[in-house]
Design a protein around this motif. Structure first.
Motif, PDB file in Angstrom:
ATOM      1  N   VAL A  59       0.872  -1.175   0.000  1.00 32.96           N
ATOM      2  CA  VAL A  59       0.000   0.000   0.000  1.00 32.96           C
ATOM      3  C   VAL A  59       0.905   1.219   0.000  1.00 32.96           C
ATOM      4  CG1 VAL A  59      -1.785   1.256   1.238  1.00 32.96           C
ATOM      5  CG2 VAL A  59      -1.806  -1.249   1.222  1.00 32.96           C
ATOM      6  N   THR A  60       0.780   2.029  -1.041  1.00 33.35           N
ATOM      7  CA  THR A  60       1.676   3.165  -1.219  1.00 33.35           C
ATOM      8  C   THR A  60       1.031   4.253  -2.062  1.00 33.35           C
ATOM      9  OG1 THR A  60       3.830   3.853  -2.100  1.00 33.35           O
ATOM     10  CG2 THR A  60       2.755   2.020  -3.211  1.00 33.35           C
ATOM     11  N   GLY A  61       1.390   5.460  -1.768  1.00 30.01           N
ATOM     12  CA  GLY A  61       0.971   6.569  -2.619  1.00 30.01           C
ATOM     13  C   GLY A  61       2.114   7.056  -3.483  1.00 30.01           C
ATOM     14  N   THR A  62       3.307   6.482  -3.278  1.00 28.96           N
ATOM     15  CA  THR A  62       4.477   7.002  -3.984  1.00 28.96           C
ATOM     16  C   THR A  62       5.138   6.019  -4.948  1.00 28.96           C
ATOM     17  OG1 THR A  62       5.881   6.403  -2.091  1.00 28.96           O
ATOM     18  CG2 THR A  62       5.034   8.656  -2.147  1.00 28.96           C
ATOM     19  N   LEU A  63       5.158   4.734  -4.638  1.00 30.71           N
ATOM     20  CA  LEU A  63       5.787   3.782  -5.555  1.00 30.71           C
ATOM     21  C   LEU A  63       4.967   3.664  -6.833  1.00 30.71           C
ATOM     22  CD1 LEU A  63       6.889   0.768  -3.301  1.00 30.71           C
ATOM     23  CD2 LEU A  63       8.336   2.509  -4.346  1.00 30.71           C
ATOM     24  N   LYS A  64       5.663   3.640  -7.947  1.00 32.21           N
ATOM     25  CA  LYS A  64       4.990   3.497  -9.245  1.00 32.21           C
ATOM     26  C   LYS A  64       4.993   2.058  -9.727  1.00 32.21           C
ATOM     27  CE  LYS A  64       4.397   7.907  -9.489  1.00 32.21           C
ATOM     28  NZ  LYS A  64       3.334   8.350  -8.643  1.00 32.21           N
ATOM     29  N   SER A  65       6.014   1.305  -9.294  1.00 30.29           N
ATOM     30  CA  SER A  65       6.106  -0.094  -9.712  1.00 30.29           C
ATOM     31  C   SER A  65       6.910  -0.877  -8.681  1.00 30.29           C
ATOM     32  CB  SER A  65       6.771  -0.209 -11.090  1.00 30.29           C
ATOM     33  OG  SER A  65       8.104   0.229 -11.016  1.00 30.29           O
ATOM     34  N   VAL A  66       6.782  -2.191  -8.748  1.00 29.02           N
ATOM     35  CA  VAL A  66       7.538  -3.095  -7.886  1.00 29.02           C
ATOM     36  C   VAL A  66       8.090  -4.217  -8.750  1.00 29.02           C
ATOM     37  CG1 VAL A  66       6.319  -2.592  -5.733  1.00 29.02           C
ATOM     38  CG2 VAL A  66       5.395  -4.308  -7.286  1.00 29.02           C
ATOM     39  N   SER A  67       9.205  -4.797  -8.314  1.00 29.52           N
ATOM     40  CA  SER A  67       9.813  -5.848  -9.131  1.00 29.52           C
ATOM     41  C   SER A  67       9.744  -7.227  -8.489  1.00 29.52           C
ATOM     42  CB  SER A  67      11.277  -5.487  -9.423  1.00 29.52           C
ATOM     43  OG  SER A  67      11.985  -5.335  -8.207  1.00 29.52           O
ATOM     44  N   TRP A  68       9.473  -7.298  -7.196  1.00 28.46           N
ATOM     45  CA  TRP A  68       9.429  -8.580  -6.512  1.00 28.46           C
ATOM     46  C   TRP A  68       8.245  -9.377  -7.032  1.00 28.46           C
ATOM     47  CZ3 TRP A  68       9.372  -8.706  -0.427  1.00 28.46           C
ATOM     48  CH2 TRP A  68       9.748  -9.976   0.021  1.00 28.46           C
ATOM     49  N   ARG A  69       8.479 -10.613  -7.382  1.00 32.48           N
ATOM     50  CA  ARG A  69       7.412 -11.413  -8.003  1.00 32.48           C
ATOM     51  C   ARG A  69       6.207 -11.556  -7.068  1.00 32.48           C
ATOM     52  NH1 ARG A  69       6.851 -17.336  -8.307  1.00 32.48           N
ATOM     53  NH2 ARG A  69       7.737 -18.131  -6.385  1.00 32.48           N
ATOM     54  N   ASN A  70       5.033 -11.714  -7.665  1.00 29.11           N
ATOM     55  CA  ASN A  70       3.760 -11.866  -6.952  1.00 29.11           C
ATOM     56  C   ASN A  70       3.412 -10.655  -6.082  1.00 29.11           C
ATOM     57  OD1 ASN A  70       3.484 -14.493  -7.991  1.00 29.11           O
ATOM     58  ND2 ASN A  70       4.565 -15.376  -6.254  1.00 29.11           N
ATOM     59  N   THR A  71       3.868  -9.470  -6.479  1.00 30.61           N
ATOM     60  CA  THR A  71       3.604  -8.263  -5.693  1.00 30.61           C
ATOM     61  C   THR A  71       2.658  -7.359  -6.453  1.00 30.61           C
ATOM     62  OG1 THR A  71       5.806  -8.379  -4.716  1.00 30.61           O
ATOM     63  CG2 THR A  71       4.666  -6.286  -4.543  1.00 30.61           C
ATOM     64  N   ARG A  72       1.673  -6.841  -5.729  1.00 30.36           N
ATOM     65  CA  ARG A  72       0.747  -5.884  -6.329  1.00 30.36           C
ATOM     66  C   ARG A  72       0.685  -4.622  -5.490  1.00 30.36           C
ATOM     67  NH1 ARG A  72      -5.163  -8.664  -5.676  1.00 30.36           N
ATOM     68  NH2 ARG A  72      -4.064 -10.427  -6.523  1.00 30.36           N
TER      69      ARG A  72
END
Length: 186
Positions: free
Chosen positions: A84-97
């Motif tokens: 839960v974030t207002g700042t991250l645009k993307s994540v790289s860790w698998r199975n992460t939303r």
């Protein structure tokens, strides 16, 4: 939810350091019992940024780490991770939303999709939101034998009282105490 804290209720020191947290195979066994019924984890941005890249790196060189850390790394790599974030645009860790807005509605949707419980790790600011929405049904705390005097309090800013009933208490050989509470009238 699971958090580690000092005896005086801090989840990190003023520099956001958590190097004082006591974690070993015995405490990992306590945490393992929680994750057995969990189909995923929930993080706020700051906690997520501690977890990734640490746990994926454990899997890259498992021979360097104790078995209990490798077991946890394998588990967390395979389950759904919600950030839960207002700042991250993307994540790289698998199975992460990512969830950026409508946190309560989106968390309800994720809970329906995931088989098992969702384990909120650390993430004090997010915990306040989820407590207020009645989405936390269990509180697990490990208390390290240290007094920080100052730091980041885990429950700061919680507006309403949360009544708890003690379900389990454990004393570990290293002086850490584990407490498991159910939330009453969530």
């Amino acid at each position: 939810m699971l958090t580690h804290m000092s005896l005086d209720g801090y989840m990190a020191d003023l520099n956001r350091k958590i190097d004082w947290i006591t974690m070993d195979a015995e405490i990992s066994g306590f945490v393992d019992e929680l994750r057995r019924g969990a189909g995923g984890t929930i993080y706020g941005r700051k906690t997520y940024e501690l977890m990734d890249p640490f746990w994926p790196d454990v899997l890259k060189n498992p021979e360097k780490w104790p078995r209990w850390m490798v077991d946890y790394a394998e588990w967390v790599d395979g389950v759904v991770k919600v950030v839960v974030t207002g700042t991250l645009k993307s994540v790289s860790w698998r199975n992460t939303r990512l969830i950026r807005d409508n946190v309560v509605g989106e968390m309800g949707r994720v809970k329906e999709e995931v088989k098992g419980n969702l384990l909120l790790l650390g993430s004090g600011q997010l915990a306040r939101t989820l407590f207020s929405a009645g989405l936390i049904d269990e509180v697990v705390v490990t208390i390290s034998p240290i007094i920080l005097g100052e730091g980041l309090p885990y429950f700061k800013g919680l507006k309403d009282r949360v009544r708890l009933v003690l379900q389990e208490e454990r004393k570990f050989t290293n002086g850490v105490v584990g407490l498991r509470y159910g939330v009453v009238n969530k």
